[in-house]
Scaffold this active site. Structure first.
Site, PDB file in Angstrom:
ATOM      1  N   GLU A 108      -3.552 -15.130   3.105  1.00  0.00           N
ATOM      2  CA  GLU A 108      -2.243 -15.082   3.783  1.00  0.00           C
ATOM      3  C   GLU A 108      -1.779 -16.500   4.122  1.00  0.00           C
ATOM      4  OE1 GLU A 108      -0.734 -12.181   4.770  1.00  0.00           O
ATOM      5  OE2 GLU A 108      -2.340 -10.782   4.267  1.00  0.00           O
ATOM      6  N   VAL A 165       0.839  -1.209   0.000  1.00  0.00           N
ATOM      7  CA  VAL A 165       0.000   0.000   0.000  1.00  0.00           C
ATOM      8  C   VAL A 165       0.875   1.260   0.000  1.00  0.00           C
ATOM      9  CG1 VAL A 165      -1.718   1.314   1.305  1.00  0.00           C
ATOM     10  CG2 VAL A 165      -1.940  -1.182   1.111  1.00  0.00           C
ATOM     11  N   VAL A 170     -11.573   0.474   6.252  1.00  0.00           N
ATOM     12  CA  VAL A 170     -12.725  -0.404   5.973  1.00  0.00           C
ATOM     13  C   VAL A 170     -13.022  -0.366   4.479  1.00  0.00           C
ATOM     14  CG1 VAL A 170     -15.169  -0.868   6.437  1.00  0.00           C
ATOM     15  CG2 VAL A 170     -13.740   0.160   8.226  1.00  0.00           C
ATOM     16  N   LYS A 208     -13.465  -4.162  11.389  1.00  0.00           N
ATOM     17  CA  LYS A 208     -14.159  -3.248  10.471  1.00  0.00           C
ATOM     18  C   LYS A 208     -15.604  -3.027  10.929  1.00  0.00           C
ATOM     19  CE  LYS A 208     -11.133  -4.779   6.734  1.00  0.00           C
ATOM     20  NZ  LYS A 208     -10.930  -5.789   5.691  1.00  0.00           N
TER      21      LYS A 208
HETATM   22  N1  HSE Z   1      -7.197  -9.280   4.592  1.00  0.00           N
HETATM   23  C1  HSE Z   1      -8.244  -8.392   4.184  1.00  0.00           C
HETATM   24  C2  HSE Z   1      -9.147  -9.077   3.190  1.00  0.00           C
HETATM   25  C3  HSE Z   1      -7.760  -7.122   3.558  1.00  0.00           C
HETATM   26  O1  HSE Z   1      -8.968 -10.253   2.860  1.00  0.00           O
HETATM   27  O2  HSE Z   1     -10.076  -8.425   2.742  1.00  0.00           O
HETATM   28  C4  HSE Z   1      -7.251  -6.147   4.557  1.00  0.00           C
HETATM   29  O3  HSE Z   1      -8.184  -5.820   5.519  1.00  0.00           O
END
Ligand code: HSE
Length: 435
Positions: A196, A21, A138, A211
């Protein structure tokens, strides 16, 4: 003292972190500097970037502005605005508190930090007269926080339902469209870089819960933390659950739901939810996010887009950066936290929803009557029951009318102890009205 128009020629920006980012933020800041200067009325200059590895080569950032010491960024008196894209609670929390106390405005994408320690940061920002903006925390690129804070501030939000985690939406979409099971789709998503290596925060719903807390706080003008969110992830969803949902024209989505109860308390939860196929949220596929807002006067609204990724998240950060920079040029700050309503958090047991319960039962006379009696005795009204025979066993699929979480969990407890029920295979919540 407010700034006189035209007094500020350059606004200096520091950044904490420079991953996917941060690199996009730096690249776009440099590529679009001419447009941004026009839009702000002053030049935006990235002057220092704190990174873990100073010697790693970065295309978007000159090595002359890299530092391995984030303290330098938050202490540098020439820096006006700090962008935080390092993530995690510490050291981000301490660094941002220092920056705020040093009079710097903040832009952060850090949902975990805001959902846990938002109050402390907002209080400090208010006390120091600086902006604390967090649109990117969010829904990535999706403008949702500013619409809640500004566009809908003349309305009353009754409910928000969001698909706010791309990883889980990708997994559930593949399970729905390809009939695959959770474990194999997760593996595929990891290989493709959608999930991940440690997918816990996503698949257990923790990312969505952070969120949800942020959305609930803004929508209901109250302070809500991640500890207020009842959270259940998608690891227990089976291909049979998906198939049953499909058979009754629903899809399963991981929803972050924030709503006001009948008693004006806030219910915030994250759980897999059956969504009718005709609902706009059912059409949100793969890693896309969407936030569905039900407001009293506006009616239903849906905000849709990319919830993660370098450029999409950078778009939200740069929108905040320009807003904060404009405030600096004009003098003053933007709209801060609104917590005047201070609504209480609803007790989990009081929250009402419809449920779909799948039971493995013996296929013999009286079983259905016994099961129906258990629902009735706990004040849970049945909407429909479907049965499919399977040798000595049968699968009973019970859809309830709205019932409280407390009544439902007492029913499930009684069902699992009943001699006619072999197992309670799944309990899923359902949104939308009975059709
Ligand atoms: N890991 C999150 C997702 C993105 O899979 O949407 C970052 O908040």
């Amino acid at each position: 003292m407010s700034t006189k128009a035209g007094e500020i020629k350059e606004i200096k920006v520091g950044m904490l972190g420079c991953g996917v980012v941060g690199s996009s933020v730096a690249r776009l800041l440099s590529e679009d500097s001419g447009d941004f200067a026009e839009r702000v009325g002053a030049t935006l200059k990235l002057v220092q970037v704190a990174v873990r590895n100073v010697s790693a080569k970065r295309d978007s950032v000159s090595s002359s502005i890299l530092t391995g010491d984030p303290q330098k960024v938050v202490a540098d008196p020439s820096i006006d605005i700090v962008i935080e894209v390092m993530g995690g609670i510490e050291p981000a929390r301490t660094l941002l508190m220092t920056a705020i106390n040093n009079g710097k405005s903040i832009i952060t994408a850090n949902k975990a930090l805001l959902a846990q320690h938002g109050a402390e940061l907002f209080d400090a920002a208010r006390k120091n007269g600086v902006d604390l903006f967090y649109e990117a925390s969010v829904g990535g690129a999706i403008p949702i926080l500013r619409p809640l804070r500004e566009s809908l501030v003349g309305d009353h939000v009754n409910r928000i339902m969001g698909i706010v985690n791309g990883t889980t939406n990708y997994i559930l979409t593949k399970m729905d469209e390809e009939g695959s099971d959770f474990a194999s789709v997760l593996k595929e998503a990891q290989a493709l870089g959608y999930a991940e290596a440690d997918p816990t925060a996503d698949v257990e719903g923790h990312d969505a819960a952070a969120k949800a807390a942020i959305l609930a706080g803004l929508a209901f003008h109250s302070r809500v933390t991640i500890d207020d969110v009842k959270c259940e992830g998608i690891t227990g969803i089976t291909s049979r659950d998906i198939q049953v949902a499909h058979d009754i024209a629903h899809v399963i989505k991981l929803l972050a739901i924030a709503e006001k109860t009948d008693t004006d308390a806030i219910s915030v939860r994250v759980h897999p939810t059956l969504v009718p196929r005709h609902h706009p949220l059912a059409a949100v596929r793969n890693a896309f996010n969407a936030i569905f807002v039900e407001a009293e006067s506006a009616g239903d609204l849906m905000f849709y887009g990319r919830g993660a990724g370098g450029a999409p998240t950078a778009s939200a950060i740069l929108g905040d950066l320009i807003a904060v920079a404009r405030n600096k040029v004009r003098g003053g700050i933007g709209v801060g936290e609104s917590d005047y309503a201070a609504l209480p958090i609803a007790t989990v047991g009081a929250v009402k929803t419809r449920y779909l319960i799948r039971l493995d039962v013996a296929d013999k006379p009286g079983v259905l009557a016994t099961v129906a009696q258990l629902f009735a005795s706990h004040d849970v009204s049945i909407e429909t029951v479907r049965q499919s025979g399977r040798g000595d066993s049968a699968e009973l699929i019970v859809m309830t009318h709205e019932a409280s979480e407390a009544s439902l969990s007492a029913t499930v407890d009684a069902l699992s102890k009943s001699s006619v029920v072999k197992s309670v295979e799944s309990v899923l919540r359902v949104v939308g009205n009975a059709s």
